[in-house]
Every structure is written in C-alpha cells, then in structure tokens.
Design an enzyme around this catalytic site. Sequence first.
Site, PDB file in Angstrom:
ATOM      1  N   THR A  13     -19.508  -8.187  48.020  1.00  0.00           N
ATOM      2  CA  THR A  13     -19.639  -9.655  48.208  1.00  0.00           C
ATOM      3  C   THR A  13     -18.732 -10.156  46.707  1.00  0.00           C
ATOM      4  O   THR A  13     -19.377  -9.995  45.863  1.00  0.00           O
ATOM      5  CB  THR A  13     -20.773 -10.230  48.613  1.00  0.00           C
ATOM      6  OG1 THR A  13     -21.657  -9.882  47.738  1.00  0.00           O
ATOM      7  CG2 THR A  13     -21.415  -9.432  50.076  1.00  0.00           C
TER       8      THR A  13
ATOM      9  N   GLY B  18     -30.048 -10.509  43.031  1.00  0.00           N
ATOM     10  CA  GLY B  18     -31.288 -11.312  42.196  1.00  0.00           C
ATOM     11  C   GLY B  18     -31.679 -12.278  43.214  1.00  0.00           C
ATOM     12  O   GLY B  18     -31.404 -12.341  44.432  1.00  0.00           O
ATOM     13  N   ASP B  19     -32.997 -13.463  42.866  1.00  0.00           N
ATOM     14  CA  ASP B  19     -33.352 -14.102  43.602  1.00  0.00           C
ATOM     15  C   ASP B  19     -32.372 -15.307  44.382  1.00  0.00           C
ATOM     16  O   ASP B  19     -32.505 -15.450  45.349  1.00  0.00           O
ATOM     17  CB  ASP B  19     -34.298 -14.930  42.848  1.00  0.00           C
ATOM     18  CG  ASP B  19     -35.498 -14.016  42.393  1.00  0.00           C
ATOM     19  OD1 ASP B  19     -36.196 -13.164  43.087  1.00  0.00           O
ATOM     20  OD2 ASP B  19     -35.842 -14.314  41.160  1.00  0.00           O
ATOM     21  N   GLY B  20     -31.188 -15.568  43.537  1.00  0.00           N
ATOM     22  CA  GLY B  20     -30.249 -16.300  44.380  1.00  0.00           C
ATOM     23  C   GLY B  20     -29.490 -15.605  45.527  1.00  0.00           C
ATOM     24  O   GLY B  20     -29.300 -16.325  46.443  1.00  0.00           O
TER      25      GLY B  20
ATOM     26  N   HIS C 139     -32.045 -15.374  48.284  1.00  0.00           N
ATOM     27  CA  HIS C 139     -32.282 -16.769  48.892  1.00  0.00           C
ATOM     28  C   HIS C 139     -30.961 -17.274  49.924  1.00  0.00           C
ATOM     29  O   HIS C 139     -31.174 -17.661  51.072  1.00  0.00           O
ATOM     30  CB  HIS C 139     -32.086 -17.871  47.640  1.00  0.00           C
ATOM     31  CG  HIS C 139     -32.283 -19.246  48.311  1.00  0.00           C
ATOM     32  ND1 HIS C 139     -33.537 -19.704  48.829  1.00  0.00           N
ATOM     33  CD2 HIS C 139     -31.519 -20.237  48.634  1.00  0.00           C
ATOM     34  CE1 HIS C 139     -33.441 -21.064  49.106  1.00  0.00           C
ATOM     35  NE2 HIS C 139     -32.105 -21.376  48.921  1.00  0.00           N
TER      36      HIS C 139
ATOM     37  N   THR D  14     -32.262 -11.118  37.459  1.00  0.00           N
ATOM     38  CA  THR D  14     -32.839 -11.335  35.955  1.00  0.00           C
ATOM     39  C   THR D  14     -34.374 -11.375  36.207  1.00  0.00           C
ATOM     40  O   THR D  14     -35.026 -10.609  35.455  1.00  0.00           O
ATOM     41  CB  THR D  14     -32.687 -13.020  35.543  1.00  0.00           C
ATOM     42  OG1 THR D  14     -31.115 -12.911  35.202  1.00  0.00           O
ATOM     43  CG2 THR D  14     -33.188 -12.860  34.168  1.00  0.00           C
TER      44      THR D  14
ATOM     45  N   GLU E 298     -33.174 -22.089  42.964  1.00  0.00           N
ATOM     46  CA  GLU E 298     -31.949 -22.833  43.566  1.00  0.00           C
ATOM     47  C   GLU E 298     -32.145 -24.458  43.630  1.00  0.00           C
ATOM     48  O   GLU E 298     -33.147 -24.863  44.503  1.00  0.00           O
ATOM     49  CB  GLU E 298     -31.395 -22.329  44.544  1.00  0.00           C
ATOM     50  CG  GLU E 298     -30.836 -20.836  44.700  1.00  0.00           C
ATOM     51  CD  GLU E 298     -29.938 -20.619  43.503  1.00  0.00           C
ATOM     52  OE1 GLU E 298     -29.008 -21.150  43.614  1.00  0.00           O
ATOM     53  OE2 GLU E 298     -30.032 -19.600  42.972  1.00  0.00           O
TER      54      GLU E 298
END
Length: 297
Positions: A43, A68-70, A73, A95, A275
């Site tokens: 991606t 990661g978290d983004g 999400h 991170t 975010e």
Amino acid sequence: MRKYETAVLLYNGNADEEEMRTKLTQIVANLSLAIKQLHLLQTDSIEDVKEACVRYAAKVDVLLVLGGDGTVHACINAISPLKKRPIIGILPGGTCNDFSRVLHMPQQLGEAASSIVDGEVVEIDVGKADDRYFLNFWGIGLIAETSQNIDPNQKKNFGVLSYFMSTLKSLSQAESFSYQITTDEQNFAGEAVMIVALNGRFLGTQEVPISSLQPDDGKLDILIVKNSNLAFFRDLLAMNDPNKKLKELNEMMYVQTTYLQVTTENKKEIDMDGEIIATTPSEVEIIPKHLQMIRAK
C-alpha cells in the site's frame, strides 16, 4: 494443521525496500504455517490501506496489517461499517504500536508472526465517535495537544522518546477548558485539561494503570483530568488499587459508560488513536464485541 484458508498481508510500499524485505522475511515463513493462501499487498498511502481493506474484507478469512497505530486506525475505519468483517491480526510496524500491546503482541516481528500463528481469536469492542471508529482512545485537550506537538523529525530519529518529549512540552503549556458531558446515567460540567475515553490499555507505549479497563467489557473508561500536575499522576497510579474509592480522587474524575455526549465552550480538536480527526461537539459510544482480532496467548 493450518488454521486459516486465506489471508492478505498489507504492508507499506513506501518503506525502505531493503528494510521491508528483511521484515517480510522475518514473518512470511512463520505465517505460512497457519495460512494456506497468503497474499502480500503493498500500500502506498492511507487511502490505499482503506481501499484494500474494503476490497478484501469479504474475500479472506484474515486481514493482517503490518504497520503502526495510524495504519491500524485506517483499517478499522474501513472495515467496521461492513457487514462481513474478516479476523484482524496486527504485526507491529510503527513507533508505539499501542493496540498491538493490548493484544499482547511481541514487538519483535518474528515473534509477533509466531503469536499470530499460535494466537487465539477474540471479540473486541470498537468505539464510535460520530461517523468514525477507534480502537484505543478518543480524547481532547492535553492528549490531542501532545499529538500535535510531536516533531516529525524527532519521531523519525527518536521514536517513542519523541512522544515523551511532546508530552513534557504539552504539560508545560496545558490550558483548561470548559466542558459539559452527558452519559447514559449522569451529567458532568466543569473545567479540565484533558478528557479521554479509553478502550485500550496503552498510550504512547505506557500502560494505563486502571484495573477495570478491558477492551471487551462493553464499556468506555472515561477520565476527566482537572489539572496537569503531580497530584493527577498520583491519582492515576492509585486507580490500580482495587481498594481506592473513586470519590477520593482529587485531580480527576473517572466513570464507565456506554455512551457520552461532549460539548465544550470553544471547539476542541479530537484525537482518535493518535490521529487528529474532528472537533467538538461529539457523540461517543462503544460497540460491544464488534471485531474479531488475534490475541497472543
């Protein structure tokens, strides 16, 4: 014995090619022990992630996210509105990787892949704020300011340390705001420096010391923080004591709820899972056991 027929693994095509090749080598051999057909998909953007999640949601048993978290999400927001939702596995590639920690995933990729193979599928609650979804937290005030104060160069060079540097900066600049909150049982109003609704247990890699906080209990844990001083941190640490009475907290309020409506005198930016998404007012609810995810044993 293979546990899953089909899976797709999403990974960042913009990452350093040699580094990504090393990461994929670490995990693909392990994953193939549990997955008969494993497809790898690059991606190039968050929009790519969302599109891929929607495209493959009904076609695979498992959707694996290396990121990661983004990235997680974005994936959750693409999948949560769908009627057919695959099992989700997280391979920590960012991170902080906070929700992967909630799922007990090792932070070393090879070990995380082994945990996907040997892990168990559990049902996880999902938070919804207006028209968006979150796994870990919804927050305004200090928590959103911390996200905004992160220097991209510091994040690149110092990783997790950049979050602590940003937190210290935000603490020194924190200003209170007026709020009104309506839950499914009571109303609150006052001044705060931060309001956060928690579903996960980790913020910036640090575990929140609240013994009642679980991602599958059908409830949001709400913290209303009055001041950003040492007394607040003492209150927070004390919450891990099952004998601590909530009325004894001085610098914060704590409540569990399934729904809250938040308004502020002035618009406050909303942070969801790291975010910055929208601004107040906002309606927040929990959707019990909405997603199936793989948790390490």
